[in-house]
Design a protein around this motif. Structure first.
Motif, PDB file in Angstrom:
ATOM      1  N   GLN A 162       0.856  -1.192   0.000  1.00  0.00           N
ATOM      2  CA  GLN A 162       0.000   0.000   0.000  1.00  0.00           C
ATOM      3  C   GLN A 162       0.884   1.233   0.000  1.00  0.00           C
ATOM      4  O   GLN A 162       1.928   1.278   0.643  1.00  0.00           O
ATOM      5  CB  GLN A 162      -0.972  -0.027   1.181  1.00  0.00           C
ATOM      6  CG  GLN A 162      -0.323  -0.337   2.525  1.00  0.00           C
ATOM      7  CD  GLN A 162      -1.285  -0.275   3.697  1.00  0.00           C
ATOM      8  OE1 GLN A 162      -2.490  -0.408   3.551  1.00  0.00           O
ATOM      9  NE2 GLN A 162      -0.743  -0.056   4.886  1.00  0.00           N
ATOM     10  N   HIS A 163       0.440   2.210  -0.754  1.00  0.00           N
ATOM     11  CA  HIS A 163       1.246   3.422  -0.945  1.00  0.00           C
ATOM     12  C   HIS A 163       0.376   4.656  -0.976  1.00  0.00           C
ATOM     13  O   HIS A 163      -0.790   4.582  -1.336  1.00  0.00           O
ATOM     14  CB  HIS A 163       2.007   3.377  -2.270  1.00  0.00           C
ATOM     15  CG  HIS A 163       2.641   2.072  -2.585  1.00  0.00           C
ATOM     16  ND1 HIS A 163       2.236   1.294  -3.633  1.00  0.00           N
ATOM     17  CD2 HIS A 163       3.648   1.406  -1.967  1.00  0.00           C
ATOM     18  CE1 HIS A 163       2.981   0.187  -3.662  1.00  0.00           C
ATOM     19  NE2 HIS A 163       3.837   0.222  -2.651  1.00  0.00           N
ATOM     20  N   ILE A 164       1.016   5.764  -0.656  1.00  0.00           N
ATOM     21  CA  ILE A 164       0.436   7.063  -0.975  1.00  0.00           C
ATOM     22  C   ILE A 164       1.103   7.510  -2.264  1.00  0.00           C
ATOM     23  O   ILE A 164       2.334   7.592  -2.335  1.00  0.00           O
ATOM     24  CB  ILE A 164       0.639   8.058   0.179  1.00  0.00           C
ATOM     25  CG1 ILE A 164      -0.229   7.619   1.359  1.00  0.00           C
ATOM     26  CG2 ILE A 164       0.299   9.467  -0.267  1.00  0.00           C
ATOM     27  CD1 ILE A 164      -0.078   8.450   2.600  1.00  0.00           C
ATOM     28  N   HIS A 165       0.296   7.685  -3.285  1.00  0.00           N
ATOM     29  CA  HIS A 165       0.792   8.070  -4.606  1.00  0.00           C
ATOM     30  C   HIS A 165       0.462   9.533  -4.876  1.00  0.00           C
ATOM     31  O   HIS A 165      -0.362  10.131  -4.201  1.00  0.00           O
ATOM     32  CB  HIS A 165       0.095   7.233  -5.689  1.00  0.00           C
ATOM     33  CG  HIS A 165       0.556   5.816  -5.787  1.00  0.00           C
ATOM     34  ND1 HIS A 165       1.476   5.401  -6.706  1.00  0.00           N
ATOM     35  CD2 HIS A 165       0.196   4.710  -5.084  1.00  0.00           C
ATOM     36  CE1 HIS A 165       1.668   4.088  -6.574  1.00  0.00           C
ATOM     37  NE2 HIS A 165       0.913   3.644  -5.592  1.00  0.00           N
ATOM     38  N   GLY A 166       1.089  10.072  -5.921  1.00  0.00           N
ATOM     39  CA  GLY A 166       0.742  11.419  -6.356  1.00  0.00           C
ATOM     40  C   GLY A 166       1.960  12.266  -6.574  1.00  0.00           C
ATOM     41  O   GLY A 166       3.036  11.780  -6.945  1.00  0.00           O
TER      42      GLY A 166
ATOM     43  N   LEU B 218      -4.388   7.214  -1.901  1.00  0.00           N
ATOM     44  CA  LEU B 218      -3.923   5.961  -1.316  1.00  0.00           C
ATOM     45  C   LEU B 218      -4.329   4.788  -2.212  1.00  0.00           C
ATOM     46  O   LEU B 218      -5.446   4.737  -2.703  1.00  0.00           O
ATOM     47  CB  LEU B 218      -4.547   5.817   0.076  1.00  0.00           C
ATOM     48  CG  LEU B 218      -3.831   4.913   1.071  1.00  0.00           C
ATOM     49  CD1 LEU B 218      -4.014   5.454   2.482  1.00  0.00           C
ATOM     50  CD2 LEU B 218      -4.338   3.491   1.010  1.00  0.00           C
ATOM     51  N   VAL B 219      -3.387   3.873  -2.426  1.00  0.00           N
ATOM     52  CA  VAL B 219      -3.653   2.692  -3.247  1.00  0.00           C
ATOM     53  C   VAL B 219      -3.212   1.453  -2.471  1.00  0.00           C
ATOM     54  O   VAL B 219      -2.106   1.411  -1.931  1.00  0.00           O
ATOM     55  CB  VAL B 219      -2.879   2.744  -4.590  1.00  0.00           C
ATOM     56  CG1 VAL B 219      -3.233   1.541  -5.462  1.00  0.00           C
ATOM     57  CG2 VAL B 219      -3.155   4.043  -5.349  1.00  0.00           C
ATOM     58  N   GLN B 220      -4.103   0.470  -2.406  1.00  0.00           N
ATOM     59  CA  GLN B 220      -3.726  -0.841  -1.872  1.00  0.00           C
ATOM     60  C   GLN B 220      -3.650  -1.809  -3.050  1.00  0.00           C
ATOM     61  O   GLN B 220      -4.494  -1.780  -3.943  1.00  0.00           O
ATOM     62  CB  GLN B 220      -4.772  -1.346  -0.866  1.00  0.00           C
ATOM     63  CG  GLN B 220      -4.733  -0.588   0.458  1.00  0.00           C
ATOM     64  CD  GLN B 220      -5.672  -1.200   1.473  1.00  0.00           C
ATOM     65  OE1 GLN B 220      -6.833  -1.408   1.221  1.00  0.00           O
ATOM     66  NE2 GLN B 220      -5.147  -1.506   2.663  1.00  0.00           N
ATOM     67  N   HIS B 221      -2.636  -2.638  -3.027  1.00  0.00           N
ATOM     68  CA  HIS B 221      -2.415  -3.562  -4.137  1.00  0.00           C
ATOM     69  C   HIS B 221      -2.646  -5.004  -3.693  1.00  0.00           C
ATOM     70  O   HIS B 221      -2.542  -5.327  -2.514  1.00  0.00           O
ATOM     71  CB  HIS B 221      -0.982  -3.418  -4.659  1.00  0.00           C
ATOM     72  CG  HIS B 221      -0.634  -2.024  -5.112  1.00  0.00           C
ATOM     73  ND1 HIS B 221      -0.609  -1.647  -6.430  1.00  0.00           N
ATOM     74  CD2 HIS B 221      -0.324  -0.908  -4.407  1.00  0.00           C
ATOM     75  CE1 HIS B 221      -0.274  -0.362  -6.521  1.00  0.00           C
ATOM     76  NE2 HIS B 221      -0.101   0.106  -5.301  1.00  0.00           N
ATOM     77  N   GLY B 222      -2.875  -5.876  -4.688  1.00  0.00           N
ATOM     78  CA  GLY B 222      -3.062  -7.301  -4.405  1.00  0.00           C
ATOM     79  C   GLY B 222      -4.477  -7.752  -4.693  1.00  0.00           C
ATOM     80  O   GLY B 222      -5.396  -7.406  -3.953  1.00  0.00           O
TER      81      GLY B 222
END
Ligand SMILES: [Cu+2]
Length: 261
Positions: A79-83, A168-172
């Protein structure tokens, strides 16, 4: 409340003026410094994973709370904060971002929409972009696919100032629905040792109301550092749709609030 009341009582009691001035002013500035931003996490790639997140900023201390459900059970979720902190209008990707048409918006396909990793939301240690795929330090969903996360991270002043421009993006994800990550949907283009399922976005959320409040000067731009030049017209179109969508969400939110009162 208590401090204000104490200050008022102090005033009534006729304590020295300096004491009275110090009390209420300190209370007010502490309240102004802490800003909380809500994020609704909505599913990507038909994952069904959703949730809510809160970003609270106090000075350069960022506290991140995530409460998500519907994730791949017993599995780590990057999980990341992107931008961008440069006033670029990044946003959560739409299904159109699936350039190779395999039915999955991969992390790489999503990057032109949501921008680079600003913060890796690991459970411990480094939180820079370098830890983006540090799967062993990413939080795990429980047996029911629920994931709760809280961490306070010291961020740069730029990040603190631009928190509204981030998301915020969570992956999986679990494309074949077998309850775990496997290679049936291919390998991750980010790290061939990982299956695509482990890195594709599961959900994404923008800070509520951010699209309107932070419209960059000069309109919608895409990331300068990435190879997005060819896709620019499409991205601008997608950006417009994103803004319209955000405005719609705001209207709905207002209506809900109105109905509740
Ligand atoms: Cu990410």
């Amino acid at each position: 409340m208590i401090s204000r009341r104490t200050a008022r009582l102090a005033a009534l009691a006729g304590l020295p003026a300096a004491l009275m001035l110090g009390g209420p002013a300190a209370v007010a500035s502490a309240a102004d410094d802490e800003k909380a931003h809500q994020i609704d996490l909505t599913p990507q790639n038909g994952s069904g994973a959703e949730g809510a997140a809160f970003l609270s900023v106090e000075g350069t201390e960022l506290t991140v709370n995530v409460d998500a459900k519907g994730l791949v059970p017993n599995s780590p979720h990057a999980q990341h904060i992107h931008g961008s902190t440069e006033g670029m209008d990044f946003h959560c990707p739409s299904p159109d971002a699936d350039k190779d048409g395999d039915g999955i918006v991969s992390t790489a396909e999503g990057l032109p929409s949501y921008g680079d990793i600003m913060i890796s939301l690991t459970t411990k240690g480094d939180t820079s972009m370098d830890s983006g795929l540090a799967v062993e330090r990413m939080p795990k969903a429980d047996a029911d696919g629920n994931l709760k996360y809280e961490r306070t991270i010291t961020v740069s002043q730029k990040v603190a100032d631009h928190i509204q421009d981030l998301h915020l993006v969570q992956h999986g994800i679990d494309v074949n629905g077998n309850g775990k990550y496997d290679a049936e949907a291919g390998k991750s283009e980010l790290d061939p040792k990982l299956p695509q399922e482990a890195t594709a976005p599961a959900n994404c959320g923008m800070v509520k109301g951010a699209a309107i409040g932070s419209m960059p000067v000069g309109g919608v731009e895409t990331g300068g550092g990435q190879d997005t030049t060819a896709a620019s017209p499409a991205l601008i179109a997608a950006g417009g749709a994103g803004l319209a969508g955000a405005a719609g969400v705001l209207l709905v939110a207002r209506r809900h609030r109105g109905a509740g009162q």
